[in-house]
Design a protein around this motif. Structure first.
Motif, PDB file in Angstrom:
ATOM      1  N   GLY A  26       3.841  -5.747  51.768  1.00  0.00           N
ATOM      2  CA  GLY A  26       4.401  -6.385  50.251  1.00  0.00           C
ATOM      3  C   GLY A  26       5.288  -6.508  50.404  1.00  0.00           C
ATOM      4  N   THR A  27       6.255  -6.659  49.787  1.00  0.00           N
ATOM      5  CA  THR A  27       7.749  -6.752  49.334  1.00  0.00           C
ATOM      6  C   THR A  27       8.095  -5.852  49.851  1.00  0.00           C
ATOM      7  N   LEU A  28       9.574  -6.264  50.517  1.00  0.00           N
ATOM      8  CA  LEU A  28      10.371  -4.695  50.681  1.00  0.00           C
ATOM      9  C   LEU A  28      10.350  -4.178  49.803  1.00  0.00           C
ATOM     10  N   GLU A  29      10.984  -4.812  48.939  1.00  0.00           N
ATOM     11  CA  GLU A  29      10.889  -3.560  47.600  1.00  0.00           C
ATOM     12  C   GLU A  29       9.854  -2.174  48.088  1.00  0.00           C
ATOM     13  N   ASP A  30       8.224  -2.935  47.734  1.00  0.00           N
ATOM     14  CA  ASP A  30       7.532  -2.099  47.352  1.00  0.00           C
ATOM     15  C   ASP A  30       7.624  -1.483  48.874  1.00  0.00           C
ATOM     16  N   LEU A  31       8.061  -1.982  50.051  1.00  0.00           N
ATOM     17  CA  LEU A  31       7.756  -1.202  51.350  1.00  0.00           C
ATOM     18  C   LEU A  31       8.807   0.123  51.109  1.00  0.00           C
ATOM     19  N   TYR A  32       9.575  -0.474  50.585  1.00  0.00           N
ATOM     20  CA  TYR A  32      11.090   0.539  50.867  1.00  0.00           C
ATOM     21  C   TYR A  32      11.244   1.786  49.538  1.00  0.00           C
ATOM     22  N   SER A  33       9.929   2.010  48.586  1.00  0.00           N
ATOM     23  CA  SER A  33       9.377   3.067  47.745  1.00  0.00           C
ATOM     24  C   SER A  33       8.700   3.904  48.048  1.00  0.00           C
ATOM     25  N   SER A  34       8.475   4.506  47.369  1.00  0.00           N
ATOM     26  CA  SER A  34       7.477   6.109  47.312  1.00  0.00           C
ATOM     27  C   SER A  34       7.226   6.894  45.863  1.00  0.00           C
ATOM     28  N   GLN A  35       6.640   7.855  45.916  1.00  0.00           N
ATOM     29  CA  GLN A  35       7.213   7.833  44.862  1.00  0.00           C
ATOM     30  C   GLN A  35       5.725   9.332  44.827  1.00  0.00           C
ATOM     31  N   THR A  36       6.025  10.860  44.358  1.00  0.00           N
ATOM     32  CA  THR A  36       5.103  11.780  44.036  1.00  0.00           C
ATOM     33  C   THR A  36       5.217  12.999  42.551  1.00  0.00           C
ATOM     34  N   ILE A  37       4.133  13.497  42.478  1.00  0.00           N
ATOM     35  CA  ILE A  37       4.003  14.429  40.815  1.00  0.00           C
ATOM     36  C   ILE A  37       5.020  15.014  41.410  1.00  0.00           C
ATOM     37  N   VAL A  38       5.931  15.585  40.305  1.00  0.00           N
ATOM     38  CA  VAL A  38       6.551  16.935  39.891  1.00  0.00           C
ATOM     39  C   VAL A  38       7.154  17.812  39.363  1.00  0.00           C
ATOM     40  N   ASN A  39       6.713  18.860  38.399  1.00  0.00           N
ATOM     41  CA  ASN A  39       7.030  19.444  37.337  1.00  0.00           C
ATOM     42  C   ASN A  39       8.377  19.423  37.208  1.00  0.00           C
ATOM     43  N   GLY A  40       8.833  18.709  35.520  1.00  0.00           N
ATOM     44  CA  GLY A  40       9.600  18.316  35.068  1.00  0.00           C
ATOM     45  C   GLY A  40      10.649  17.467  35.236  1.00  0.00           C
ATOM     46  N   LYS A  41      11.866  17.696  34.917  1.00  0.00           N
ATOM     47  CA  LYS A  41      12.807  17.080  35.628  1.00  0.00           C
ATOM     48  C   LYS A  41      14.061  17.019  35.903  1.00  0.00           C
ATOM     49  N   TYR A  42      13.884  18.573  36.159  1.00  0.00           N
ATOM     50  CA  TYR A  42      14.856  19.807  36.835  1.00  0.00           C
ATOM     51  C   TYR A  42      15.717  19.455  38.272  1.00  0.00           C
ATOM     52  N   GLU A  43      16.752  19.984  38.164  1.00  0.00           N
ATOM     53  CA  GLU A  43      16.840  18.986  39.735  1.00  0.00           C
ATOM     54  C   GLU A  43      16.153  20.130  41.066  1.00  0.00           C
ATOM     55  N   LYS A  44      15.906  21.238  40.407  1.00  0.00           N
ATOM     56  CA  LYS A  44      14.924  21.648  41.991  1.00  0.00           C
ATOM     57  C   LYS A  44      13.695  20.830  42.030  1.00  0.00           C
ATOM     58  N   GLU A  72      13.482  16.688  63.999  1.00  0.00           N
ATOM     59  CA  GLU A  72      14.451  16.410  63.246  1.00  0.00           C
ATOM     60  C   GLU A  72      14.336  16.473  61.514  1.00  0.00           C
ATOM     61  N   MET A  73      13.320  16.055  61.277  1.00  0.00           N
ATOM     62  CA  MET A  73      13.100  15.887  60.116  1.00  0.00           C
ATOM     63  C   MET A  73      13.584  16.851  58.698  1.00  0.00           C
ATOM     64  N   THR A  74      13.808  18.692  59.434  1.00  0.00           N
ATOM     65  CA  THR A  74      14.503  19.660  58.659  1.00  0.00           C
ATOM     66  C   THR A  74      15.453  19.256  58.122  1.00  0.00           C
ATOM     67  N   ALA A  75      15.890  18.667  59.180  1.00  0.00           N
ATOM     68  CA  ALA A  75      17.534  18.301  58.599  1.00  0.00           C
ATOM     69  C   ALA A  75      17.766  17.224  57.516  1.00  0.00           C
ATOM     70  N   LEU A  76      16.709  16.346  58.265  1.00  0.00           N
ATOM     71  CA  LEU A  76      17.120  15.271  56.844  1.00  0.00           C
ATOM     72  C   LEU A  76      15.911  15.689  55.265  1.00  0.00           C
ATOM     73  N   ARG A  77      15.087  16.282  56.119  1.00  0.00           N
ATOM     74  CA  ARG A  77      14.555  17.100  54.712  1.00  0.00           C
ATOM     75  C   ARG A  77      15.624  17.492  53.410  1.00  0.00           C
ATOM     76  N   ASP A  78      17.417  18.198  53.650  1.00  0.00           N
ATOM     77  CA  ASP A  78      17.920  18.971  53.502  1.00  0.00           C
ATOM     78  C   ASP A  78      18.254  17.955  52.808  1.00  0.00           C
ATOM     79  N   LYS A  79      18.880  16.441  52.885  1.00  0.00           N
ATOM     80  CA  LYS A  79      19.966  16.054  52.116  1.00  0.00           C
ATOM     81  C   LYS A  79      18.929  14.782  52.224  1.00  0.00           C
ATOM     82  N   ALA A  80      17.845  14.709  51.947  1.00  0.00           N
ATOM     83  CA  ALA A  80      16.730  13.465  50.999  1.00  0.00           C
ATOM     84  C   ALA A  80      16.941  12.777  50.398  1.00  0.00           C
ATOM     85  N   GLY A  81      17.808  13.610  48.737  1.00  0.00           N
ATOM     86  CA  GLY A  81      18.810  12.818  47.968  1.00  0.00           C
ATOM     87  C   GLY A  81      19.076  12.144  48.107  1.00  0.00           C
ATOM     88  N   THR A  82      20.588  11.981  49.477  1.00  0.00           N
ATOM     89  CA  THR A  82      20.860  11.240  49.599  1.00  0.00           C
ATOM     90  C   THR A  82      20.876   9.662  49.940  1.00  0.00           C
TER      91      THR A  82
END
Length: 161
Positions: A26-44, A72-82
């Motif tokens: 796919g395109t680089l943009e498609d490859l470097y994207s992902s999606q999931t389902i969340v409940n609402g738009k709150y920070e948590k 190693e993923m545990t530490a990476l997930r803690d800063k996933a938003g960055t």
């Protein structure tokens, strides 16, 4: 003999023919994207969604499904938003009014995350992996089903599928 054993030689032959023709990921943009389902738009909820999206994008870019299980993923997930370059939501109940005391926190949303290769590629390297940007083999799925006494293989052109 199974119900669809007569389809096995055809399925194997077709899958071998199709699998030898690689396709682009796919395109680089498609490859470097992902999606999931969340409940609402709150920070948590957003932060938990970022964690799931990080797992998904690392697997998508590298093709290595073992990455999320690495310690190693545990530490990476803690800063996933960055690692997220941009994100947006889509209300899965769009067009349906809120019910009585239902707040927007109760409504499911798709969270779409976009990443930059310059941010994700070093993460992959820290996990001993790298981006798989070349052509990938095509995945072929053959699915047979039964509906009552009727047995058939699903086909995109068939109304039953």
């Amino acid at each position: 003999m199974t119900r669809f054993s007569h389809l096995a030689p055809v399925a194997i032959g077709l899958s071998l023919c199709l699998a030898v023709h690689p396709v682009m990921a796919g395109t680089l943009e498609d490859l470097y994207s992902s999606q999931t389902i969340v409940n609402g738009k709150y920070e948590k909820n957003r932060q938990s969604g970022f964690k799931r999206c990080l797992d998904a994008v690392l697997v998508r870019v590298s093709g290595d499904q073992r990455l999320p299980a690495k310690p190693e993923m545990t530490a990476l997930r803690d800063k996933a938003g960055t690692f997220v370059a941009s994100f947006h939501y889509r209300d899965r109940m769009e067009g349906i009014p809120n019910h009585d005391d239902q707040g927007t926190y109760d409504r499911p949303h798709n969270l779409y995350c976009q990443y930059k290769p310059a941010d994700v590629d070093p993460v992959l390297a820290s996990l001993g992996s790298r981006p798989w940007l070349t052509e990938r083999p095509r995945l072929v799925v053959f699915l047979a089903t039964e509906r009552g006494t009727t047995h058939y293989a699903l086909d995109a052109e068939d109304d039953r599928g």
